[in-house]
Design a protein around this motif. Structure first.
Motif, mmCIF file in Angstrom:
data_model
loop_
_atom_site.group_PDB
_atom_site.id
_atom_site.type_symbol
_atom_site.label_atom_id
_atom_site.label_comp_id
_atom_site.label_asym_id
_atom_site.label_seq_id
_atom_site.Cartn_x
_atom_site.Cartn_y
_atom_site.Cartn_z
ATOM 1 N N ASP A 33 13.771 26.665 30.218
ATOM 2 C CA ASP A 33 12.696 27.098 29.240
ATOM 3 C C ASP A 33 11.653 27.797 29.860
ATOM 4 O OD1 ASP A 33 13.991 26.654 26.842
ATOM 5 O OD2 ASP A 33 13.523 24.464 26.936
ATOM 6 N N GLU A 34 11.056 27.076 30.945
ATOM 7 C CA GLU A 34 9.562 27.523 31.354
ATOM 8 C C GLU A 34 9.727 28.833 32.304
ATOM 9 O OE1 GLU A 34 8.329 24.077 33.469
ATOM 10 O OE2 GLU A 34 7.566 23.131 31.855
ATOM 11 N N GLU A 35 10.921 29.023 33.044
ATOM 12 C CA GLU A 35 10.831 30.049 34.137
ATOM 13 C C GLU A 35 11.998 31.067 33.675
ATOM 14 O OE1 GLU A 35 11.094 28.617 37.937
ATOM 15 O OE2 GLU A 35 10.008 26.846 37.446
ATOM 16 N N LEU A 36 12.638 30.899 32.587
ATOM 17 C CA LEU A 36 13.931 31.841 32.151
ATOM 18 C C LEU A 36 13.740 32.294 30.660
ATOM 19 C CD1 LEU A 36 16.437 33.692 32.589
ATOM 20 C CD2 LEU A 36 17.578 31.490 32.061
ATOM 21 N N TYR A 37 13.718 31.384 29.645
ATOM 22 C CA TYR A 37 13.797 31.829 28.245
ATOM 23 C C TYR A 37 12.348 32.304 27.797
ATOM 24 C CZ TYR A 37 18.482 30.272 28.560
ATOM 25 O OH TYR A 37 20.051 30.133 28.933
ATOM 26 N N ILE A 38 11.469 31.530 28.211
ATOM 27 C CA ILE A 38 9.981 31.832 27.623
ATOM 28 C C ILE A 38 9.440 33.190 28.237
ATOM 29 C CG2 ILE A 38 7.490 31.216 27.669
ATOM 30 C CD1 ILE A 38 8.659 28.269 27.314
ATOM 31 N N PRO A 39 9.548 33.612 29.561
ATOM 32 C CA PRO A 39 9.016 34.741 30.112
ATOM 33 C C PRO A 39 9.996 35.884 30.033
ATOM 34 C CG PRO A 39 9.776 33.361 31.934
ATOM 35 C CD PRO A 39 9.881 32.386 30.660
ATOM 36 N N VAL A 84 12.077 33.703 17.160
ATOM 37 C CA VAL A 84 12.509 34.644 16.167
ATOM 38 C C VAL A 84 13.578 35.663 16.601
ATOM 39 C CG1 VAL A 84 11.752 36.450 14.830
ATOM 40 C CG2 VAL A 84 10.611 34.307 14.844
ATOM 41 N N HIS A 85 13.319 36.044 18.005
ATOM 42 C CA HIS A 85 14.115 37.178 18.747
ATOM 43 C C HIS A 85 15.418 36.615 19.027
ATOM 44 C CE1 HIS A 85 15.086 40.459 21.348
ATOM 45 N NE2 HIS A 85 15.517 39.346 22.327
ATOM 46 N N PHE A 86 15.457 35.277 19.320
ATOM 47 C CA PHE A 86 16.765 34.592 19.580
ATOM 48 C C PHE A 86 17.594 34.461 18.229
ATOM 49 C CE2 PHE A 86 15.609 32.506 24.027
ATOM 50 C CZ PHE A 86 15.753 33.647 24.470
ATOM 51 N N GLY A 87 16.961 33.934 17.359
ATOM 52 C CA GLY A 87 17.528 34.041 16.011
ATOM 53 C C GLY A 87 18.166 35.546 15.576
ATOM 54 N N GLU A 88 17.753 36.562 15.804
ATOM 55 C CA GLU A 88 18.164 37.859 15.535
ATOM 56 C C GLU A 88 19.509 38.064 16.504
ATOM 57 O OE1 GLU A 88 17.332 39.982 13.175
ATOM 58 O OE2 GLU A 88 15.930 38.428 12.619
ATOM 59 N N LEU A 89 19.156 37.575 17.636
ATOM 60 C CA LEU A 89 20.380 37.690 18.618
ATOM 61 C C LEU A 89 21.517 36.915 18.221
ATOM 62 C CD1 LEU A 89 18.634 37.673 22.281
ATOM 63 C CD2 LEU A 89 19.420 39.741 20.977
ATOM 64 N N ALA A 90 21.288 35.881 17.645
ATOM 65 C CA ALA A 90 22.559 34.974 17.132
ATOM 66 C C ALA A 90 23.302 35.680 16.010
ATOM 67 C CB ALA A 90 22.156 33.584 16.678
ATOM 68 N N LYS A 91 22.410 36.420 15.259
ATOM 69 C CA LYS A 91 23.251 37.119 14.303
ATOM 70 C C LYS A 91 24.011 38.209 14.645
ATOM 71 C CE LYS A 91 19.335 36.566 11.053
ATOM 72 N NZ LYS A 91 18.246 37.289 10.040
ATOM 73 N N GLY A 127 13.359 25.301 18.615
ATOM 74 C CA GLY A 127 11.853 25.692 18.330
ATOM 75 C C GLY A 127 10.887 24.916 18.874
ATOM 76 N N ASP A 128 11.289 23.683 19.362
ATOM 77 C CA ASP A 128 10.355 22.748 20.010
ATOM 78 C C ASP A 128 9.771 23.423 21.354
ATOM 79 O OD1 ASP A 128 10.513 21.233 17.654
ATOM 80 O OD2 ASP A 128 12.230 20.026 18.742
ATOM 81 N N THR A 129 10.526 24.084 21.829
ATOM 82 C CA THR A 129 10.023 24.680 23.195
ATOM 83 C C THR A 129 9.738 26.087 23.406
ATOM 84 O OG1 THR A 129 12.164 25.117 23.832
ATOM 85 C CG2 THR A 129 11.442 22.807 24.266
ATOM 86 N N LEU A 130 10.211 27.074 22.320
ATOM 87 C CA LEU A 130 9.883 28.372 22.511
ATOM 88 C C LEU A 130 8.757 28.826 21.749
ATOM 89 C CD1 LEU A 130 13.761 29.835 22.177
ATOM 90 C CD2 LEU A 130 12.491 29.337 24.278
ATOM 91 N N PRO A 131 8.293 29.773 22.344
ATOM 92 C CA PRO A 131 7.090 30.465 21.499
ATOM 93 C C PRO A 131 7.474 31.154 20.267
ATOM 94 C CG PRO A 131 6.901 31.307 23.755
ATOM 95 C CD PRO A 131 8.137 30.473 23.620
ATOM 96 N N ALA A 132 6.755 31.281 19.149
ATOM 97 C CA ALA A 132 7.404 31.834 17.975
ATOM 98 C C ALA A 132 8.049 33.122 17.966
ATOM 99 C CB ALA A 132 6.171 31.948 16.856
ATOM 100 N N GLU A 133 7.478 33.908 18.692
ATOM 101 C CA GLU A 133 8.269 35.359 18.796
ATOM 102 C C GLU A 133 9.407 35.393 19.599
ATOM 103 O OE1 GLU A 133 5.297 34.909 22.400
ATOM 104 O OE2 GLU A 133 5.221 34.407 20.162
ATOM 105 N N VAL A 134 9.652 34.376 20.363
ATOM 106 C CA VAL A 134 11.158 34.186 21.364
ATOM 107 C C VAL A 134 12.078 33.655 20.370
ATOM 108 C CG1 VAL A 134 12.110 33.419 23.496
ATOM 109 C CG2 VAL A 134 9.470 34.411 23.549
#
Length: 404
Positions: free
Chosen positions: A283-289, A171-178, A162-169
């Motif tokens: 974070d900057e070049e993979l998970y955020i974009p 939340v999306h990863f939270g759904e993937l974790a489920k 949560g410290d590095t990712l945008p809010a929408e990403v």
């Protein structure tokens, strides 16, 4: 008092401040420019400028005007500005790297300061706040002191951060974790060449960490890399924690591959700086974009493999000694005989390895690591013919077909 009042008005409403000059000139200074300047607290040329505009244009002349020149012979062409924005959009590079890419691939010489100005003008660049830990100004070791693939830093990254990712990403990863999509990335980076290996786990467990270490060592050995391999980690439980007996056992097992695991000093995270910095790049070049494009486990691994292939073989690095080369290019300069496929370590799901009946796990620790009767780590099994190639391609296929 008058000067202070004028400066305050100037910040709030420039036109009202200029009207104050005119009012003072007519009603307080008795049409004396020097006295007006003294009362207002500005220079005589400033009073003269605004009075002249008022006499020629009336109230409209008291509005601020742009000081931009009518002709700028050194202005960056529009097509170059569009190219800078396009490179930034595709790569999220900083202004220094964009300037180098412009010169390298397009033959356009543009200073990094100009690139930064273009990005700022289009609201595409914001200075990053760097969090530093114990910045002493000294380096803990020189990468040139190590042979390629002799010294690795290993660490675990929590993808849903949560410290590095945008809010929408996030939340999306939270759904993937489920949906049981792994949210832990295990990373190993060769300090000399910056070639990286990554794998994923649903748990940040010792079983997964230990499996990852063994896979990395086996992978490196399978390409004929000789000499001792040292892997440096922090004090996380996934790497053995504070349990001295467990560390002793790990090194006894790794000794069959002429490898060992060591630790950074407690409280000195900067000593693992290469792998920590690579996680920021993730974070900057993979998970955020690309995070929103990861819909399930399959898409995560496809994107992750494309990313690690790009990172090792195509992405140019600005770090020590790499001189804008890719990690594989730099490694081939040092070791011309190196098989380039060593940079294509496939990301795997470590939980499939540590829980598979093929590996016969006990208490989440693969029994074949504990009971050396299996001898999977022994040179006699890894290299039956005793050649210098270590593990064969068929063995690599056996290893990774069991965990994919």
């Amino acid at each position: 008092m008058v000067s202070l009042e004028y400066s305050q008005v100037l910040k709030l409403d420039p036109m009202l401040a200029h009207q104050k000059i005119v009012h003072c000139y007519f009603y307080q200074a008795h049409r004396n420019i020097t006295k007006t300047a003294r009362l207002i607290g500005v220079s005589r040329p400033t009073v003269s400028k605004w009075l002249k505009r008022f006499f020629l244009e009336g109230g409209e002349g008291l509005k601020n005007r742009s000081s931009r020149p009518h002709y700028s012979p050194n202005k960056t062409p529009e097509h170059v500005e569009r190219l800078v924005l396009e490179i930034f959009q595709k790569t999220n590079y900083g202004f220094r790297r964009i300037a180098r890419d412009l010169k390298r691939y397009y033959g356009i010489k543009l200073s990094h300061a100009t690139v930064g100005a273009i990005l700022k003008r289009h609201n595409r660049y914001k200075p990053r706040i760097k969090l530093t830990i114990r910045r002493t100004g000294r380096r803990y070791y020189n990468p040139l002191d190590f042979r390629p693939f002799a010294f690795f830093q290993v660490d675990v990254k929590e993808i849903k951060d949560g410290d590095t990712l945008p809010a929408e990403v996030y939340v999306h990863f939270g759904e993937l974790a489920k949906k049981n999509v792994p949210m832990y990335q295990f990373t190993a980076i060769d300090v000399r060449t910056r070639i990286r290996f990554i794998a994923y786990g649903q748990e940040k467990s010792f079983a997964n960490g230990w499996a990852f270490i063994v896979l990395v060592v086996l992978w490196v050995r399978s390409f004929g890399i000789k000499g001792r391999i040292v892997l440096q980690s922090d004090w996380g439980d996934e790497w053995g924690g504070d349990e001295g007996k467990k560390i002793e056992w790990m090194n006894r097992c790794l000794g069959s591959l002429d490898a060992e695991i060591t630790r950074i000093q407690k409280g000195r995270k900067e000593q693992n700086g290469y792998v920590e910095r690579s996680h920021r790049t993730d974070d900057e070049e993979l998970y955020i974009p690309f995070g929103l494009e990861m819909k399930d486990i399959n898409s995560l691994f496809l994107i992750a493999y494309s990313w690690i292939k790009y990172y090792n073989t195509q992405r140019r690095h600005m770090g020590d000694n790499l001189d804008n080369k890719t990690p594989l290019e730099y490694a081939k300069e040092i070791m011309p005989e190196l098989n380039p496929n060593i940079a294509l370590f496939p990301p795997v799901l470590l939980d499939n390895l540590t829980t598979s009946s093929y590996w016969r796990t006990v208490n989440k620790v693969p029994r074949h690591y504990i009971r050396m009767e299996v001898r999977f780590l022994d040179y006699s099994i890894i290299n039956p013919e005793g050649s210098s190639s270590m593990a064969s391609p068929s063995l690599r296929h056996r290893i990774f077909s069991s965990v994919m």
